[in-house]
Every structure is written in C-alpha cells, then in structure tokens.
Scaffold this motif. Structure first.
Motif: not given
Ligand SMILES: Nc1ncnc2c1ncn2[C@@H]1O[C@H](COP(=O)(O)OP(=O)(O)OP(=O)(O)O)[C@@H](O)[C@H]1O
Ligand SMILES: [Mg+2]
Lengths: 543, 253
Positions: B171, B47-53, B27, B25, B93, B23, B200, B21
C-alpha cells in the motif's frame, strides 16, 4: 559499597523479573532487566553506577532464574491448560521476590561495609518482600492471563497450542502438513491428523493451472486454487481451536534465531554506484548529533559548553573513573569529599548547568537517604547522644559513608546525563565496547520509547473515554489486562521491526554507520576530573 | 552458492503457500503466483485477505507454513537468505515498523552498511536514495517526528538504497497527498525492476501495473490484465473491490 534501598525502587524493578522470565524466557529476561537497570543507573542515577552490579545480580539473575525454574517446574507438573500456566506464573512471581531478598542479604553479608547484623536485615528484607511478592504475583498472573488469552505462543511454556494448517480448495478447507515442526512440542504432543502425506506439488507452470504465464495476454479467471486436491477435509472447516490439543509447535515468526547469521558471510553487494560527480561532495557533512535529533530526555539540558561538546565515551569513562575513585576513598577523610563536591561544582560551572537544576535532580536520591537515615538507629555499637537521641557511632559513620558517596555518584551521573544526548550516550557505550546486545537494546529503547509511551497513552485515553478510572485494588484487573495488551502490542511491533531489519540484511550485529572518535586533547580534558579526584583520594589515604 | 539459472527464471514464484499466524489464525490457504522479470503486478484484495501476510513470505520473514516461494530461481529458505533479502526489497505498510534507526540518514544507511559499504560511498548511496524521494533535507531528523507521508517516502528510500531486483510495496500510496502519490508513481515507473504492489488504490494499479491479481480469503481469486479485472463488475463486487466514484477504467486505458 553494596547498598540499595529496600523501598519503592526495588519492588518496581522486581515487578519485571518474573513477568519477563515467563513472557520472553530466562536469557532475554536477564538481558532486558540488565539494560533497564543500566539505563536507569546512567540516566536517572538510580542507585548510581556503583550499585549496578548488585542490582543486576539480584534482580536480574535471581528473580528471573528462580521464577523461571518455579514456572517451568509447575507447568510440567500441572495439566497442560491455560489455567495451569496462569497458576504457575502466580507461584513463580510469589517465590521469586523473597528469593531475591534473600540473595540480596547474602551479598550484603559478604560485601556490606556497614555492620548491621545479617539476621536483622534478612528479617526486614524477606518480611517486606513477601508482601511485595503477593502484589507482584497477582499482577503477574493477571498479565500473563491476559497475554495467553490473545497470543498463547508468546508465553514461554504455553507454546504449541495452534491448529493445523488448512488449504482452501475449490472453496473448501483441506488439511495441509506443516513444512516442519520447529521444536518438539512440549510433553505428549498429540499430532491430530498425522497429515504428513501432503506435499506441495511441483510448481512448474505447466502442472499448476492457476499459475499464469509471466506475461499474460488473455485475461482469465483462475480457479480459487490448484485443481489437484490433496485430500478431502475430514474435519468441518475451522474447528474451534482447543488450547489443550497441541498439534503444531509454533514459534514467533521473528525469532532472532531465524536471522541468517551464518549465511551472511559472503556479501556480494552489487558494487554500489557512486555517481562520479558526487565524489567531491561525498565527504559527510559535519554532524551535530544534538541538533534536531530530538532525543532530549528529561534530564538533558541543551547548551553549548565545552562539556557538552566532549565525545560521549570520554565523558562516560570520566564519570565511571570518578565514581570508582570516590567509592574507594576512606570515609574518615571528610575533607576529601568536600573537595570532590567542589570538583563537580567546577564541572557544572563549565557545563553551564545551574545549581538549582542539579540540586533538583538530586532528589532522585531520596530512597538512599531514607536507608542511610535508618542506620544510626539500627547499627549496634558505641552510642552517642545527639539532640537527646541515642545514636550509634558506627551507624553515623555508615550513614555518612552512604550519603556522601551516593550523593557524589548521583551528582556525577546527573551531570553526565544533563550534558549528553541519549543518542550520544548510546554511541558512547558502543564505543566503550559494551556488549553489542546491550547497546542495541538500549538504542531500541530510545527509538521506541516514544512510540510505546504513545501507545500507552492512547490506551489510557481509550479506557478513560469509556468511563474507566483506576481507583483501587478492584481495578487492578483492568490495569493488568492493559499491561498485557501493551506487552503484546510492543512485542508485535518488536517482531515487525525485526522483520524490517532482517529484510535489510541485519544479521545480528548493527552495521557501523557513525563512528564516534575523540582526539587526545578531548581525552585529556575529560580525564581532568577523575585524575584530580584520584589525587585527592591518594591524599586521603596517606594523610 | 548456486547462481541464478541461465534461463530467465521468473522473478517470483509462489506455490501452494499456506500459513497460520502463531495465535492460530490462518491467513493463507494455498497461494499460487508467478511474476516474470520486469513485470509490474498489482496485488488487490479486500482488508484481511492476506496480502501483507503473502508479502512477508517473499523474503522469508514468515516461514514454516506449507508450500514454497522461489525468488529469481532461488528457493526462499535458510540457505540463500542473505541473498534473497538483498534481492527482495519490501516497503512495509506501516512506516513506523520500517524506520527503526534514530535518524533518517542512519535508517537509509542501514541496509547498505549491513552489506559492507562504508564512509563516503555509504554517504553517497544514502543521499541518492533520499534525493530520489525528495527527502534529502530531512536526513538528520528522527523518523518519528516526520509526518506519515514523509515517513512513507523515507521507507521507500531505505529500500531503494539497497537496489533490489524485486520491489514489493505494501500500500505505497495510502496517506500520500496527490502530488506525492504521483511522484512516487514516477519513481516506480522509472525503476528497472520487477514490482509487486499491494494496493487498495485501483486507479493507481491501473496507472502503474499492466497486470493485476486478486487475493481473497487467502487464495488467488483472479489474475489478468488490470483493465480487464477492473472492468469485471461481478468479480470486483464478489471480492469487495470498488472503484472510486466516477472512475471508469476503460476511459483511462
Ligand atoms: N500478527 C498476526 N497475528 C494473527 N493474525 C494476523 C496477524 N496479522 C494479520 N493477521 C490476520 O491475518 C489475516 C490477513 O491479514 P493481512 O494483514 O495479511 O491482510 P491484508 O490483506 O494485508 O489486509 P489490509 O488490506 O487490511 O492490509 C487477517 O484476518 C488478519 O486478522
Ligand atoms: Mg495489509
């Protein structure tokens, strides 16, 4: 008539200028401020429609351009650290406010209708605005500081501060090359690892062991990732990010530039299936934009009246015409202004807007009044005595001019706002061929105004539930940090909304969904106001 | 433009995808995933695995990292973006991010209208999509005055109105009441499209998706039949996945 109050209103807007330029860049900054002022001009009748041009010029262009120039200059000169960015934002805001005041005075000197000496105005304006500038500089600096701590990429000019990409290979982290650096990162980008050697191997299922066949029959656990290890990590995993070593120019993912404007020309839409049975019912049901749409703003007053039912663009055009006519009426024709007031009274009657409501809304005008009341004292010229005070005659005429025209303009705007839904106003602006970008921003302001106000309220509740009360200058830091956080939240929501839009084929222009149309009769009805006013105006010039 | 290749190229092909990302971070750390035509796949992970990413890469919303994404034979990139955006329908989501127009009707109409549909035809497409999710009578309401579950349904309708080839849902069952959850399942089962569903809700995955993949710490950690994955307790525990109390996957399958 180029007047607007030096008082509270001005500084309120200026607060945006430097901050907007630094956070979103000069072009977007000007655009944002233009929209804010436009909406204020129309809805809250702040400064009426007439002062709009001056406002946009002074506040939008001058503050944004000056502060951005100062900011960029300093960022280039100072070492590339976060502290420099913060310092530069302080200086930029500090300089931009008096600069705007000077520009205002310049415009005033060129086009002002009153005879206040320019030097006097300049001293007053710049003097006041240096003070405002210091306040603004502090707040801008704190806000930029708060933003840069969390999202350095959001601060224009603090970009390119992110770490190199890694791949996880058998649980270990390995450097990966970015696909392509987007923009040449600032000055002296230090490519930390020069790791352009890695490129994704071909992704055919045979060569990629973790890619399962499309329909898996036997379930197996795949290795964490590909077996072909590109290169072992030389650095320990997740080196703490140093803000000063720029290595990868990044860009917000939803940069509008990414929208595929060019490739969208051919649109092979899979000819939408219209169920044959529904074609009879396909005629869209009549829409009443004011029912249940829920976009009632504070000034709107729901009622059924001929004025409410007019299409929004006819009303906008009528008010604009009316204001132009009023402004061009000679100030000596006192009776003409009385007739204008009667005209507005008739409109208010047709619209079922009670006089009390209208008068209360007119209180917005108070800063104007304050400015007008000063004029008899400061304008030089022939003196007269009223109630034992020595007042200048040109000053009195000037005050009358500002007050009469201002009040009529504000009253017309208030009438428009109280008979037209926000949503309809935006459709009207669109219909009147306002630049689509402005209309879009305005309509998003409406859609997300609530959401952001909510966000703000939640943050404030969260602050207070942890025992915080803003009690003075000592707490500005906290408030600025909150402003920074709010900016980030709103910005990121903006990014996500933009994502949703491009996901559905947005290519820079809003698709046409509802068309507002007006019949000739409706146009005629709406035109009655400005045409009658024009007649009065012409009489005023000839008599 | 190159049409889809005659061979049945998989609906979705992700290779070596890594992303950080803005910032800083990171993912995704090298994701490989292939989804065939007509498959329904559940994407599981903590949570936070990177699925949404990952989901945001599928129609080119996030780009600029390493690796590649291919949709129905088309590489996701500037060149085919318009076509890819039409082929990949994403239900986000957070429905508040997805519903950006002043009324439900306009929101659902946005996609088809952007593709050039107008007037009565547009009206029909909108009504059909809203009826499918049972939200037809809410057409003139502003989205932010709806309940969360209602907003979710409208969000699904906005994507259905575009008739995508691959439906990606982030989700979809969260915050739905049990009846709506089942209705959504019925809708999804009836659609003749490839579905990738982030969830989930493990029983939901088992009910709808024959195949599941686990995304953990930014990489695909497991891939196989849903029943098998859910039954592997050690794997599930390692990736912070837990079945609801009393739920035994083998008894359902
Ligand atoms: N816009 C962003 N800027 C910086 N970091 C982000 C951003 N969006 C997500 N992250 C980080 O990237 C990682 C993956 O996030 P993501 O949203 O893909 O998780 P997820 O698998 O969808 O989780 P969840 O099940 O909680 O929805 C997380 O550690 C999150 O903190
Ligand atoms: Mg998620």
């Amino acid at each position: 008539m180029l007047n607007f109050p030096v008082a509270a209103g001005t500084s309120g807007h200026l607060l945006g200028g430097a901050l907007a330029a630094i956070l979103v860049g000069p072009w977007t900054g000007v655009l944002c401020i233009a929209v804010v002022l436009l909406m204020q001009g129309i809805l809250f009748a702040d400064g009426g429609l007439t002062a709009l041009g001056v406002n946009i010029t002074v506040m939008g262009v001058v503050t944004v351009v000056v502060s951005y120039a100062v900011f960029r200059g300093l960022v280039l000169l100072l070492p590339r650290t976060r502290r420099s960015v913060t310092v530069a934002s302080f200086a930029a805001a500090l300089v931009s406010v008096p600069a705007a005041a000077t520009a205002f005075t310049g415009i005033y000197a060129i086009g002002g209708t009153t005879d206040v000496p320019v030097s006097k105005v300049l001293t007053a304006m710049v003097g006041v605005h240096v003070l405002i500038g210091i306040g603004e500089a502090v707040i801008t600096m704190l806000t930029v500081g708060a933003v840069i701590a969390v999202r350095p990429d959001l601060v224009y000019g603090a970009r390119g501060l992110t770490a190199p990409l890694k791949l996880r290979v058998d649980g270990e982290l390995v450097d990966a090359a970015p696909a392509l650096p987007r923009r040449p990162p600032g000055r002296s980008p230090r490519r930390s690892c020069g790791s352009a050697a890695w490129s994704p191997p071909s992704s055919s299922p045979a060569s990629s062991p973790s890619t399962p066949p499309p329909a898996p029959t036997a379930w197996r656990r795949s290795p964490p990732t590909r077996a072909s290890t590109p290169r072992r990590s030389r650095t320990p995993p997740r080196t703490p990010r140093s803000p000063t070593t720029a290595s990868r120019a990044s860009r917000p993912p939803a940069s509008p530039a990414a929208s595929p404007a060019s490739s969208a020309s051919a649109r092979p839409w899979p000819s939408a299936p219209v169920p044959s049975g529904s074609s009879a019912a396909a005629r869209p049901p009549p829409r009443r934009p004011d029912v249940g749409a829920g976009h009632a703003h504070k000034l709107y007053r729901h009622a059924r009246s001929p004025v409410h039912e007019l299409p929004p663009h006819t009303k906008l055009a009528a008010v604009l015409g009316f204001v132009v006519v009023v402004v061009s009426t000679p100030r000596e024709a006192v009776w003409a202004f009385a007739l204008y007031a009667v005209l507005l009274g008739v409109v208010a009657g047709r619209a079922r807007v009670p006089a009390g409501f209208l008068l209360r809304r007119l209180l917005i005008e108070i800063p104007f009044v304050a400015f007008a009341l000063l004029m008899p004292f400061v304008v030089p010229g022939e003196q007269t005595r009223v109630l034992g005070m020595s007042l200048s005659v040109p000053g009195l005429w000037g005050a009358w001019n500002v007050l009469a025209k201002g009040t009529l303009g504000v009253a017309a705007s208030v009438l428009l706002a109280s008979t037209t839904e926000l949503r309809a106003l935006v459709l009207g602006l669109q219909r009147l061929k306002l630049p689509p970008m402005l209309v879009q921003i305005a309509s998003f302001m409406i859609r997300y105004g609530d959401v952001i106000t909510d966000e703000m309220r939640r943050m404030s509740v969260a602050r207070r539930s942890r025992g915080f009360e803003a009690r003075g200058v000592r707490h500005w830091g906290v408030l600025a940090k909150s402003a920074g956080a709010l900016f980030i939240r709103s910005y990121e929501r903006g990014e996500r909304v933009h994502l949703a839009m491009v996901s559905r084929g947005y290519d820079g222009t809003m698709p046409v969904i509802d068309e507002v149309t007006a019949t000739r009769a409706q146009w005629t009805y709406a035109a009655a106001l400005p045409l009658t006013a024009l007649l009065i105006c012409l009489l005023g010039w000839t008599l | 433009m190159t049409g889809p290749s005659p061979s049945p190229s998989p609906s979705l092909e992700v290779a070596g995808l890594a992303y950080a990302y803005p910032d800083g971070h990171q993912a995704l750390f090298g994701v490989d995933l292939t989804v065939g035509r007509g498959e329904r796949v559940a994407l599981l992970g903590p949570n936070g695995a990177g699925k949404t990413t990952l989901v945001l890469h599928l129609n080119g919303i996030l780009t600029g990292g390493a690796g590649s994404v291919t949709v129905a034979g088309l590489p996701v990139g500037k060149k085919h973006m318009a076509e890819i955006r039409r082929k990949v329908g994403i239900v986000f989501q957070d429905p508040d991010d997805q519903l950006f127009m002043p009324t439900v009707r306009e929101d659902v109409a946005f996609g088809p209208a952007a593709a050039g549909i107008r007037g009565a035809e547009l009206e029909a497409v909108v009504r059909k999509a809203l009826e499918k999710v049972g939200m037809a009578e809410f057409a003139d309401r502003p989205p932010h005055h709806l309940s969360f579950g209602q907003r979710r349904r409208v969000a699904v309708a906005t994507v259905l109105a575009m008739e995508p080839e691959i439906l990606v849902l982030d989700e979809p069952s969260s915050n739905l009441d049990p009846a709506s959850r089942r209705e959504l399942a019925d809708i999804l089962r009836d659609l003749d499209v490839t579905v990738l569903m982030v969830t989930h809700d493990l029983p939901y995955a088992l009910e709808l998706c024959p195949r599941s993949v686990i995304l953990s710490e930014g990489v695909i950690a497991a891939d196989g039949p849903t029943a098998g994955i859910l039954a592997d307790e050690e794997l599930m525990a390692r990736h912070r996945l837990e079945l609801p109390f009393g739920f035994v996957p083998s008894s359902v399958a």
